[in-house]
Design an enzyme around this catalytic site. Sequence first.
Site, PDB file in Angstrom:
ATOM      1  N   LYS A  44      -8.789  -3.620  12.447  1.00 38.60           N
ATOM      2  CA  LYS A  44      -9.294  -3.139  11.158  1.00 38.60           C
ATOM      3  C   LYS A  44      -8.161  -2.413  10.439  1.00 38.60           C
ATOM      4  CE  LYS A  44     -13.593  -1.351   9.344  1.00 38.60           C
ATOM      5  NZ  LYS A  44     -14.970  -0.995   9.628  1.00 38.60           N
ATOM      6  N   GLU A  84     -31.662  -0.367  13.237  1.00 35.55           N
ATOM      7  CA  GLU A  84     -32.613   0.557  12.627  1.00 35.55           C
ATOM      8  C   GLU A  84     -33.985   0.493  13.294  1.00 35.55           C
ATOM      9  OE1 GLU A  84     -30.521  -1.418  10.920  1.00 35.55           O
ATOM     10  OE2 GLU A  84     -29.244   0.045   9.929  1.00 35.55           O
ATOM     11  N   ARG A 127     -35.562  -2.025   6.946  1.00 34.70           N
ATOM     12  CA  ARG A 127     -35.533  -2.857   8.148  1.00 34.70           C
ATOM     13  C   ARG A 127     -36.587  -2.434   9.171  1.00 34.70           C
ATOM     14  NH1 ARG A 127     -30.407  -5.569   9.491  1.00 34.70           N
ATOM     15  NH2 ARG A 127     -30.263  -6.871   7.638  1.00 34.70           N
TER      16      ARG A 127
HETATM   17  C1  LIG Z   1     -28.632  -2.917   8.300  1.00 35.20           C
HETATM   18  C2  LIG Z   1     -27.364  -2.169   8.013  1.00 35.20           C
HETATM   19  N1  LIG Z   1     -27.132  -0.981   8.625  1.00 35.20           N
HETATM   20  C3  LIG Z   1     -25.994  -0.308   8.368  1.00 35.20           C
HETATM   21  C4  LIG Z   1     -25.067  -0.807   7.508  1.00 35.20           C
HETATM   22  C5  LIG Z   1     -23.834   0.005   7.159  1.00 35.20           C
HETATM   23  N2  LIG Z   1     -22.614  -0.680   7.576  1.00 35.20           N
HETATM   24  C6  LIG Z   1     -21.834  -1.340   6.707  1.00 35.20           C
HETATM   25  S1  LIG Z   1     -20.496  -2.016   7.428  1.00 35.20           S
HETATM   26  C7  LIG Z   1     -20.936  -1.392   8.919  1.00 35.20           C
HETATM   27  C8  LIG Z   1     -20.074  -1.649  10.102  1.00 35.20           C
HETATM   28  C9  LIG Z   1     -19.946  -3.083  10.360  1.00 35.20           C
HETATM   29  O1  LIG Z   1     -19.122  -3.280  11.460  1.00 35.20           O
HETATM   30  P1  LIG Z   1     -18.558  -4.715  11.740  1.00 35.20           P
HETATM   31  O2  LIG Z   1     -19.625  -5.723  11.584  1.00 35.20           O
HETATM   32  O3  LIG Z   1     -17.859  -4.665  13.042  1.00 35.20           O
HETATM   33  O4  LIG Z   1     -17.540  -4.947  10.562  1.00 35.20           O
HETATM   34  P2  LIG Z   1     -16.121  -4.247  10.309  1.00 35.20           P
HETATM   35  O5  LIG Z   1     -16.365  -3.219   9.235  1.00 35.20           O
HETATM   36  O6  LIG Z   1     -15.656  -3.626  11.577  1.00 35.20           O
HETATM   37  O7  LIG Z   1     -15.261  -5.345   9.863  1.00 35.20           O
HETATM   38  C10 LIG Z   1     -22.113  -0.666   8.834  1.00 35.20           C
HETATM   39  C11 LIG Z   1     -22.740   0.046   9.951  1.00 35.20           C
HETATM   40  C12 LIG Z   1     -25.349  -2.037   6.892  1.00 35.20           C
HETATM   41  N3  LIG Z   1     -24.516  -2.584   6.007  1.00 35.20           N
HETATM   42  N4  LIG Z   1     -26.482  -2.685   7.168  1.00 35.20           N
END
Ligand SMILES: Cc1ncc(C[n+]2csc(CCOP(=O)(O)OP(=O)(O)O)c2C)c(N)n1
Length: 635
Positions: free
Chosen positions: A288, A377, A405
């Site tokens: 990242k 969630e 959700r």
């Molecule tokens: C249902 C839901 N819960 C929480 C989030 C907040 N959120 C946005 S990006 C993220 C992390 C995602 O991690 P990953 O899929 O590994 O992607 P990366 O940012 O590491 O590329 C979170 C928790 C979301 N978008 N949707």
Amino acid sequence: MDEAQRTLLDNIDSPEDLKKLDIRKLPEVCNDLRKFIIDVLSINPGHLGASLGVVELTTALHYVYNAPYDQLVWDVGHQAYGHKILTGRREIFDTNRKFKGISGFPKRGESDFDSFGVGHASTSISAALGMAVASALKNEKNRKVVAVIGDGAMTGGMAFEALNNAGANKADLLVILNDNNMAIDPNVGGINEYLLNISKSNTYNRFKKDVWEGLGKLDTFGRKTRAFLQKNQHALKNMLLKQNNLFEAFDFRYFGPVDGHDVVYLTKVLNDLKNIEGPKLLHVITQKGKGFKQAEINQTKYHAPGIFDKETGEIYKSKSVEAKAPKFQNVFGETLVELAELNEKIVGITPAMPSGCSMNLMIKKMPDRAFDVGIAEQHAVTFSAGLATQGMIPFCNIYSTFMQRAYDQVVHDVAIQKLHVVFCLDRGGLVGEDGPTHHGVFDIAYMRSIPNMIVSAPMDEIDLRNLMYTAQLEDIKQPFSIRYPRGAGNKPDWKKPFEKIKIGKGRKLSEGKDIALLTIGKSGIFAQEAVKILNEKQIEVAHYDLRFVKPLDTELLFDVFKKHKKIITIEDGAIQGGFGSAILEFMAQNALSASVKILGVPDKFIEHGSLEDLYSECGIDTEGIVASVLNVAEK
Ligand SMILES: Cc1ncc(C[n+]2csc(CCOP(=O)(O)OP(=O)(O)O)c2C)c(N)n1
């Protein structure tokens, strides 16, 4: 622009232009793309780290696949900036997340290349499976579907529901697992451990390498291998991959892990995978923030850093006036720690947002009592319910939009059983630049229709603190929800001794003759400002902050309806079924009469933009309230 100064990226207006380049030019395109993202985001903030991490993957995907005929589905979509830039939106990328500009997430209406609208996590495999099945039903030839999902999003239950279904369905689908070992905060849980093990395991990798080499395959999935695969699918699966592989257990063919920053290698791998039918998963390892030192080092901070110096990475602080008061989220985090120190039954639960909601303070101080459960969630709510059955007092903090959700869990697992869970709904109301997928505008309506639920919204930080205090007291024997907005309130001196708030009691903030303003939550701050302006115009309006949408302060309301024949309700939430609706129901049920105007979010999806722009669009900021009062006063 001087032709000599043009980068390769400057000449790419669609993936067709990218495909014209020799494969050896791809690393240079990636450099250009990375620099472009950094340049633009340093002055127009957005999600930085995730998009930097998938520059090579994005470039390889668009080099190999034939989008938009082939469908590329991004999970969450915050990592899709490179995709937007390569698919004809380079020149408008500086409008990213701005009012009337392009969206920060893939959006079907914005481009044919955005195959599926996203913002919430863990949807990509389900959507891609739907596309692949439709394609098969329509007998479309050679149409490929690819889902790109992060290791964080992979912790969400939906992703597994989809894997389970896709494996059984045998659909022709490629899932690319973009594994950077991070969500916004460090990724957590068993899946994360598993992915780490599988990437690092010497035994697994040596075994796999031996077999691949035995098959005549050295660096890509070459012809020989392909032929072998096609002939001996089951043999290979059983021999090599099924053993100890989670994805294989779902009947996916697992490939990888591969280096997600070697763009040339990635294109070769993707090309090979194109020729292998059925459900398959490619495990790609990325970093990242790749290519921007600060973002590589401090991945949580640079997930969405705001504006920053593109050379040093220094993040510039917001200069807005509001920034002087603490953010509601910080007040939540600090208050939770204070309360947990007083009451040992309190536990904290967050689904993957410890930094965002500030529960990281409790996680740091009391790691045994605060839980980041991953992007889950539904689980967060039922886990809280389980804790509550044993006499714990869970503070389950979920952003309003993500709580959508877990609606059934709130009803079925908590409310019906009247369990004492405290729901803290962060980012309640409009949220600004993230747009319609993230506005938390439905919670007042969805929470107030649930029996047994106390529904409250603090106007300011002191109120938030006192509502949190009240919600954990022993005499509360039911679920208690507290919703508060994104950003700062107006009380720099919020750290006062706790005060118990009477459930279902509002308060009068100003006296007035004709018109009464009834507010809930932060709308009260705007209304107070409006009252000042109106007073200067010799218009006196009464202002009541209700604090609770449920139970309503009926005593106060009878008094309001007795004294005022013109009432304006104000909320930062959907008008349909919201706070104003509750007042109308009260009026009808008690055969009262008055002219009631409801200010709130109208019955449409509000696009992205600054909070100021959006409040103004909905007429719920100070100016909007003043205008409505003047309008109502004239009638
Ligand atoms: C249902 C839901 N819960 C929480 C989030 C907040 N959120 C946005 S990006 C993220 C992390 C995602 O991690 P990953 O899929 O590994 O992607 P990366 O940012 O590491 O590329 C979170 C928790 C979301 N978008 N949707």
